[in-house]
Design an enzyme around this catalytic site. Structure first.
Site, PDB file in Angstrom:
ATOM      1  N   ASP A  75       0.852  -1.194   0.000  1.00 11.70           N
ATOM      2  CA  ASP A  75       0.000   0.000   0.000  1.00 11.70           C
ATOM      3  C   ASP A  75       0.891   1.249   0.000  1.00 11.70           C
ATOM      4  O   ASP A  75       1.798   1.373   0.832  1.00 11.70           O
ATOM      5  CB  ASP A  75      -0.864  -0.051   1.277  1.00 11.70           C
ATOM      6  CG  ASP A  75      -1.964   0.983   1.295  1.00 11.70           C
ATOM      7  OD1 ASP A  75      -2.440   1.375   0.217  1.00 11.70           O
ATOM      8  OD2 ASP A  75      -2.370   1.380   2.411  1.00 11.70           O
ATOM      9  N   HIS A  76       0.634   2.166  -0.918  1.00 11.16           N
ATOM     10  CA  HIS A  76       1.358   3.445  -0.975  1.00 11.16           C
ATOM     11  C   HIS A  76       2.883   3.308  -1.045  1.00 11.16           C
ATOM     12  O   HIS A  76       3.601   3.948  -0.250  1.00 11.16           O
ATOM     13  CB  HIS A  76       0.998   4.345   0.219  1.00 11.16           C
ATOM     14  CG  HIS A  76      -0.427   4.792   0.205  1.00 11.16           C
ATOM     15  ND1 HIS A  76      -0.900   5.772  -0.631  1.00 11.16           N
ATOM     16  CD2 HIS A  76      -1.504   4.376   0.931  1.00 11.16           C
ATOM     17  CE1 HIS A  76      -2.194   5.942  -0.423  1.00 11.16           C
ATOM     18  NE2 HIS A  76      -2.591   5.104   0.506  1.00 11.16           N
ATOM     19  N   SER A 114     -12.754   4.194   4.880  1.00 14.64           N
ATOM     20  CA  SER A 114     -13.328   3.764   6.155  1.00 14.64           C
ATOM     21  C   SER A 114     -14.609   4.535   6.446  1.00 14.64           C
ATOM     22  O   SER A 114     -14.747   5.703   6.061  1.00 14.64           O
ATOM     23  CB  SER A 114     -12.321   3.988   7.304  1.00 14.64           C
ATOM     24  OG  SER A 114     -11.415   2.908   7.370  1.00 14.64           O
ATOM     25  N   SER A 159      -8.501   2.627   8.843  1.00 19.67           N
ATOM     26  CA  SER A 159      -8.929   3.301  10.088  1.00 19.67           C
ATOM     27  C   SER A 159      -9.988   2.510  10.847  1.00 19.67           C
ATOM     28  O   SER A 159      -9.965   2.465  12.090  1.00 19.67           O
ATOM     29  CB  SER A 159      -9.466   4.703   9.770  1.00 19.67           C
ATOM     30  OG  SER A 159      -8.444   5.491   9.223  1.00 19.67           O
TER      31      SER A 159
END
Ligand code: G3H
Ligand code: 13P
Ligand code: ZN
Length: 307
Positions: A82-83, A212, A255
């Site tokens: 991720d990222h 989220s 989150s």
């Protein structure tokens, strides 16, 4: 079952108008909670690891934990970076057995974002690894990018970007943001923009970060037991369901996992001040992650019974 790539997962999700959940992981209990939910729902799962999570747990530990999960269940599971902030981290994850990586050049000048994405694609594709890229900028904080204002994805640029970079899926900015404080007023997503992008890139899988919902039961639970989460607010579930029917095949959730765990740990420790065995409070936390993920799969993502 070995790790799988997202290709067939996304093709079916696109065709049938649902999304696969991409859940951020950094420890054993989170992985177990997510995988248990996937197993009960017979749902495909993407487990994703941020640079911060990789640093926290160590890539070797994460990979082995995910291998253990694969041995325990019969689910298609993607392991995704991720990222990824640069070529090197993408390469390290590809070399380490990940089946999908994200290069996030959303903060870079456009041409540079294309150039590095292309470099990652050229390394990943011969090794059978999927590449997600990002165009547009989400507001909020990630480890390497912090942006006060979002810059929504330009549809014409999205078409040019996909064509020239060769990325397999694209994360777009249409109003979501990272973290637990997404909206101060009414929660809104730019569905017209999403529809335009989907029309211009037919059949192409889009990704929604910052998705989220910040369940208010967890905010209240955390606050009742010493937390200070104030006006935390997420993306309403009906908006996510709508996005999932419009070409968004991957929905990122981190989150909500943090909130589910932390609210339950706070509650447990508050109600049982004499306890100090981590297993006592991690057990309800893991169960809360499982229940939350199961709810997402069944009623938000729509990917139950899709394996
Ligand atoms: O997009 C950000 C994810 O929630 C990962 O967050 O960098 O704090 O692990 P992190
Ligand atoms: P949330 O902060 O909304 O969970 O977003 C997670 C995410 O986009 C991970 O890449
Ligand atoms: Zn993200």
């Amino acid at each position: 079952m070995p790790l799988t790539g997202p290709k067939e997962m996304f093709e079916r999700a696109y065709r049938e108008g649902y999304a696969v959940g991409a859940f951020n992981v950094n420890n054993m209990e989170i992985i177990q909670g997510i995988v248990a939910a996937g197993a009960e729902e017979k749902a495909p799962i993407i487990l994703q690891v941020s640079a911060g999570a990789r640093k926290y747990a160590g890539q070797g530990y994460i990979v082995k934990l995910v291998e253990a999960a694969l041995n325990e269940c019969d689910l298609p599971i993607v392991l995704h970076l991720d990222h990824g902030a640069d070529f090197q981290i993408c390469k390290d994850c590809i070399d380490g057995g990940f089946t999908s990586v994200m290069f996030d050049g959303s903060h870079l000048p456009y041409e540079e974002n294309i150039a590095v994405t292309k470099q990652v694609v050229e390394y990943a594709h011969p090794r059978g690894v999927w590449v997600e890229a990002e165009l547009g900028r989400l507001a909020g904080v990630e480890e390497h990018v912090s942006s006060e204002k979002s810059i929504y994805t330009d549809p014409d640029q999205a078409v040019d970007f996909v064509k020239r970079s060769g990325c397999d899926s694209l994360a777009i900015a249409i109003g979501t943001s990272h973290g637990a404080y997404k909206f101060t007023g009414e929660a809104k997503l730019d569905f017209d923009r999403l529809q335009t992008i989907t029309n211009m890139l037919p059949g192409y899988p889009l990704v929604l970060h910052g998705a989220s919902s910040v369940p208010q039961e967890f905010v209240a639970m955390a606050n009742q037991h010493g937390g200070k989460l104030g006006s935390a607010k997420g993306v309403p579930e009906d908006l996510l369901r709508r996005a999932a029917s419009m070409g968004v095949c991957k929905i990122n959730i981190d989150s909500d996992i943090r909130l589910a765990m932390t609210a339950n740990i706070r509650k447990y420790l508050d109600e049982n001040p004499e306890k100090f065995d981590p297993r006592d409070y991690l057990k309800p936390a893991r169960e809360a992650v499982k229940n939350m993920v199961q709810h997402k799969i069944r009623t938000v993502l729509g990917c139950s019974n899709k394996i």
